[in-house]
Design a protein around this motif. Structure first.
Motif, PDB file in Angstrom:
ATOM      1  N   LEU A   1       0.938  -1.113   0.015  1.00 16.31           N
ATOM      2  CA  LEU A   1      -0.030  -0.021  -0.304  1.00 16.31           C
ATOM      3  C   LEU A   1       0.844   1.291   0.091  1.00 16.31           C
ATOM      4  N   LEU A   2       1.835   1.165   0.699  1.00 20.15           N
ATOM      5  CA  LEU A   2       2.797   2.323   0.847  1.00 20.15           C
ATOM      6  C   LEU A   2       3.599   2.364  -0.503  1.00 20.15           C
ATOM      7  N   PHE A   3       4.041   1.427  -1.075  1.00 20.96           N
ATOM      8  CA  PHE A   3       4.679   1.372  -2.202  1.00 20.96           C
ATOM      9  C   PHE A   3       3.861   1.910  -3.544  1.00 20.96           C
ATOM     10  N   GLU A   4       2.590   1.773  -3.418  1.00 18.48           N
ATOM     11  CA  GLU A   4       1.817   1.825  -4.486  1.00 18.48           C
ATOM     12  C   GLU A   4       1.678   3.415  -4.267  1.00 18.48           C
ATOM     13  N   ARG A   5       1.387   3.768  -2.983  1.00 21.54           N
ATOM     14  CA  ARG A   5       0.730   5.301  -2.962  1.00 21.54           C
ATOM     15  C   ARG A   5       2.060   6.425  -3.335  1.00 21.54           C
ATOM     16  N   PHE A   6       3.446   6.019  -2.716  1.00 19.86           N
ATOM     17  CA  PHE A   6       4.322   7.062  -2.511  1.00 19.86           C
ATOM     18  C   PHE A   6       5.336   6.816  -3.637  1.00 19.86           C
ATOM     19  N   ILE A   7       5.264   5.553  -4.215  1.00 15.05           N
ATOM     20  CA  ILE A   7       6.446   5.301  -5.382  1.00 15.05           C
ATOM     21  C   ILE A   7       5.821   5.095  -6.589  1.00 15.05           C
TER      22      ILE A   7
ATOM     23  N   GLU B   1      -0.418  -1.458  -9.494  1.00 18.05           N
ATOM     24  CA  GLU B   1      -0.362  -2.866  -8.895  1.00 18.05           C
ATOM     25  C   GLU B   1       0.636  -3.722  -9.648  1.00 18.05           C
ATOM     26  N   SER B   2       0.746  -3.471 -10.983  1.00 17.80           N
ATOM     27  CA  SER B   2       1.948  -4.119 -11.758  1.00 17.80           C
ATOM     28  C   SER B   2       3.342  -3.876 -11.186  1.00 17.80           C
ATOM     29  N   MET B   3       3.436  -2.467 -11.063  1.00 20.79           N
ATOM     30  CA  MET B   3       4.728  -1.911 -10.555  1.00 20.79           C
ATOM     31  C   MET B   3       5.011  -2.855  -9.471  1.00 20.79           C
ATOM     32  N   TRP B   4       4.006  -2.735  -8.291  1.00 22.56           N
ATOM     33  CA  TRP B   4       4.485  -3.519  -7.054  1.00 22.56           C
ATOM     34  C   TRP B   4       4.824  -4.996  -7.450  1.00 22.56           C
ATOM     35  N   ARG B   5       4.236  -5.745  -8.377  1.00 24.00           N
ATOM     36  CA  ARG B   5       4.548  -7.090  -8.685  1.00 24.00           C
ATOM     37  C   ARG B   5       5.555  -7.129  -9.217  1.00 24.00           C
ATOM     38  N   PHE B   6       6.134  -6.405 -10.065  1.00 20.17           N
ATOM     39  CA  PHE B   6       7.211  -6.174 -10.834  1.00 20.17           C
ATOM     40  C   PHE B   6       8.648  -6.170  -9.843  1.00 20.17           C
TER      41      PHE B   6
ATOM     42  N   GLU C   1       4.894  -8.346 -16.083  1.00 19.65           N
ATOM     43  CA  GLU C   1       4.563  -7.211 -15.275  1.00 19.65           C
ATOM     44  C   GLU C   1       5.236  -6.043 -15.786  1.00 19.65           C
ATOM     45  N   ALA C   2       6.501  -6.165 -16.339  1.00 17.61           N
ATOM     46  CA  ALA C   2       7.067  -5.064 -17.019  1.00 17.61           C
ATOM     47  C   ALA C   2       6.382  -4.877 -18.346  1.00 17.61           C
ATOM     48  N   ALA C   3       5.799  -5.882 -18.995  1.00 14.86           N
ATOM     49  CA  ALA C   3       5.234  -5.685 -20.277  1.00 14.86           C
ATOM     50  C   ALA C   3       3.708  -4.874 -20.069  1.00 14.86           C
ATOM     51  N   LYS C   4       3.283  -5.083 -19.064  1.00 16.11           N
ATOM     52  CA  LYS C   4       1.768  -4.678 -18.544  1.00 16.11           C
ATOM     53  C   LYS C   4       2.066  -3.135 -18.449  1.00 16.11           C
ATOM     54  N   MET C   5       3.122  -2.776 -17.692  1.00 19.50           N
ATOM     55  CA  MET C   5       3.402  -1.530 -17.335  1.00 19.50           C
ATOM     56  C   MET C   5       3.796  -0.560 -18.629  1.00 19.50           C
ATOM     57  N   ALA C   6       4.402  -1.250 -19.438  1.00 15.46           N
ATOM     58  CA  ALA C   6       4.651  -0.630 -20.593  1.00 15.46           C
ATOM     59  C   ALA C   6       3.194  -0.246 -21.673  1.00 15.46           C
ATOM     60  N   ASN C   7       2.634  -1.334 -21.485  1.00 16.04           N
ATOM     61  CA  ASN C   7       1.159  -1.370 -22.207  1.00 16.04           C
ATOM     62  C   ASN C   7       0.469  -0.068 -21.353  1.00 16.04           C
ATOM     63  N   TYR C   8       0.304  -0.049 -20.065  1.00 15.82           N
ATOM     64  CA  TYR C   8      -0.699   1.102 -19.543  1.00 15.82           C
ATOM     65  C   TYR C   8       0.218   2.417 -19.891  1.00 15.82           C
ATOM     66  N   CYS C   9       1.514   2.489 -20.211  1.00 15.90           N
ATOM     67  CA  CYS C   9       2.110   3.555 -20.505  1.00 15.90           C
ATOM     68  C   CYS C   9       1.864   4.033 -22.032  1.00 15.90           C
ATOM     69  N   LYS C  10       1.135   3.194 -22.681  1.00 18.51           N
ATOM     70  CA  LYS C  10       0.966   3.592 -24.270  1.00 18.51           C
ATOM     71  C   LYS C  10       2.293   3.231 -24.991  1.00 18.51           C
TER      72      LYS C  10
ATOM     73  N   GLY D   1      -6.982  -0.857 -26.203  1.00 13.34           N
ATOM     74  CA  GLY D   1      -5.403  -0.646 -25.955  1.00 13.34           C
ATOM     75  C   GLY D   1      -5.222  -0.668 -24.515  1.00 13.34           C
ATOM     76  N   ALA D   2      -4.428   0.271 -24.157  1.00 10.39           N
ATOM     77  CA  ALA D   2      -3.890   0.090 -22.756  1.00 10.39           C
ATOM     78  C   ALA D   2      -4.694   0.251 -21.800  1.00 10.39           C
ATOM     79  N   ASN D   3      -6.001   0.794 -21.890  1.00 12.83           N
ATOM     80  CA  ASN D   3      -7.181   0.801 -20.859  1.00 12.83           C
ATOM     81  C   ASN D   3      -7.854  -0.443 -20.682  1.00 12.83           C
ATOM     82  N   GLY D   4      -7.740  -1.474 -21.858  1.00 12.29           N
ATOM     83  CA  GLY D   4      -8.687  -2.363 -21.769  1.00 12.29           C
ATOM     84  C   GLY D   4      -8.334  -3.774 -20.858  1.00 12.29           C
ATOM     85  N   THR D   5      -7.084  -3.880 -20.495  1.00 15.77           N
ATOM     86  CA  THR D   5      -6.955  -5.090 -19.931  1.00 15.77           C
ATOM     87  C   THR D   5      -5.859  -4.907 -18.731  1.00 15.77           C
ATOM     88  N   ASN D   6      -5.754  -5.988 -17.961  1.00 17.10           N
ATOM     89  CA  ASN D   6      -4.837  -5.971 -16.772  1.00 17.10           C
ATOM     90  C   ASN D   6      -3.936  -6.968 -16.878  1.00 17.10           C
ATOM     91  N   GLY D   7      -4.167  -8.061 -17.859  1.00 17.21           N
ATOM     92  CA  GLY D   7      -3.478  -9.118 -17.565  1.00 17.21           C
ATOM     93  C   GLY D   7      -2.169  -9.119 -18.350  1.00 17.21           C
TER      94      GLY D   7
END
Length: 387
Positions: A53-59, A134-139, A246-255, A370-376
């Protein structure tokens, strides 16, 4: 209760011949895995969740905003008490008859009501910002624990020779680094077990729930019976592909679509090689054959192998979906589906009105492509369907 516990912990079931639980009690000379050690996983799982929770909020969140990740969720449906009551109390997917009734009651056309319900369903979807965090935490966690596992295993003889997993078994002292590795991994899976009910929902929720239960069972079982050497190999092998995912998902969310597609294809290769190649040839080979040659037959050996075979079945299922997505990525020039752990369960893109009633109703849905349509695993430009 004492009789039930004695029956459950029958030494003839869990341990090789002529070995008792008393033989595996820790002494001043050597420490062995103890069942009570696993209680540490529960407070540590809570700590991991709080760190998340702290990681997701502050990092993670500042990083996402710095990378221009979309912070807003889908467009909200306009307030309407009647439609809201139908949505919450009756159905989120009204049929044609109900739509026509609502149309007469509200004096709205059917298309407007259908659009309202679609927006209302999409309104419950998490924002891209939340999915990125969420993906950045898991990564970050997978990268840390995989690096730790590699650094630990490269100093061990059983990494290079799996027969060493059974040398001296079960009288293999518990090393502090191995104990830490096991407890942290178990704690993380326990945290996933609880957090999956509040995390982004995916269509393969049931499969992932089964995976988490199986992982916790395997870690617990292998620790109590001191099958920890082969356990460390399994843990490290499984963490490798999740980092790339998780790196692939983060890149996807960043478009960053090209980077996302490249990482997905890399993930597909790593996953298939590790789960369909190394896992059966390295792990299953040693548990099915080398373990039997070294120790003979005892019931717990078959429990171990049944669990590992169930895990391999999941590997095959996910690999099939990943290969389908990789094929589309190559043939169409982009990743079209999130193969292993796909869209949120609340995602919705279909028309609620039959096409015969609305032949030209191709309405774009907010946040579902696109980047907004999935989370997997990933999606490219089209909506995804199904880890």
């Amino acid at each position: 209760m004492a009789g039930i516990l004695a029956w459950f912990w029958n030494e003839r079931f869990w341990l090789p011949h002529n070995v008792t639980w008393a033989d595996l009690q820790s002494t001043e000379e050597a420490a062995f895995p103890q069942a009570e050690d696993l209680y540490l996983a529960f407070p540590l799982a809570f700590c991991i969740f709080m760190i998340r929770l702290l990681f997701e909020r502050f990092i993670a969140k500042p990083c996402a905003l710095g990378l221009k990740v979309q912070a807003n969720g889908p467009q909200k449906a306009q307030p309407n008490a009647i439609l809201e009551k139908v949505f919450t109390a009756i159905t989120k997917h009204p049929d044609e008859k109900r739509l026509e009734g609502l149309s007469k009651q509200l004096d709205w056309d059917v298309r407007s009501i259908q659009r309202w319900f679609r927006q209302r369903r999409n309104q419950e979807k998490p924002s891209t910002l939340r999915k990125f965090c969420e993906s950045m935490w898991r990564f970050t966690f997978y990268l840390y624990i995989f690096t730790y596992g590699v650094r630990f295993l490269k100093k061990t003889p059983w990494l290079w020779n799996t027969r060493q997993c059974w040398s001296g078994y079960p009288y293999q002292p518990l090393m502090p680094d191995l104990h830490y590795y096991y407890i942290v991994e178990l704690s993380f899976y326990w945290s996933l077990m609880f957090s999956q009910f509040i995390d982004v929902k995916r269509k393969d929720f049931g499969v992932m729930f089964t995976h988490h239960v199986l992982a916790i069972t395997l870690i617990t079982f292998s620790y109590i019976t001191n099958l920890t050497r082969v356990g460390t190999l399994i843990l490290c092998l499984h963490d490798a592909s999740d980092i790339v995912l998780e790196a692939a998902k983060m890149a996807n969310y960043c478009k960053c679509q090209k980077l996302s597609d490249l990482l997905f294809l890399t993930f597909a290769v790593v996953f298939i090689v590790s789960r369909l190649g190394i896992y059966p040839l390295w792990i299953l080979n040693t548990t099915l054959f080398e373990l039997y040659e070294a120790l003979g037959n005892f019931p717990a050996l078959w429990v171990l192998n049944v669990l590992l075979m169930v895990l391999q079945t999941l590997h095959c299922f996910w690999s099939y979906l990943i290969i389908k997505a990789a094929y589309k990525a190559i043939s169409k020039g982009k990743v079209a589906k999130d193969s292993r752990s796909d869209v949120e369960s609340s995602s919705d893109e279909e028309e609620t009105v039959p096409r015969s009633k609305a032949p030209h109703s191709t309405v774009a849905t907010n946040g579902t492509s696109g980047a907004n349509g999935t989370n997997g695993y990933l999606t490219g430009a089209t909506s995804s369907e199904e880890h």
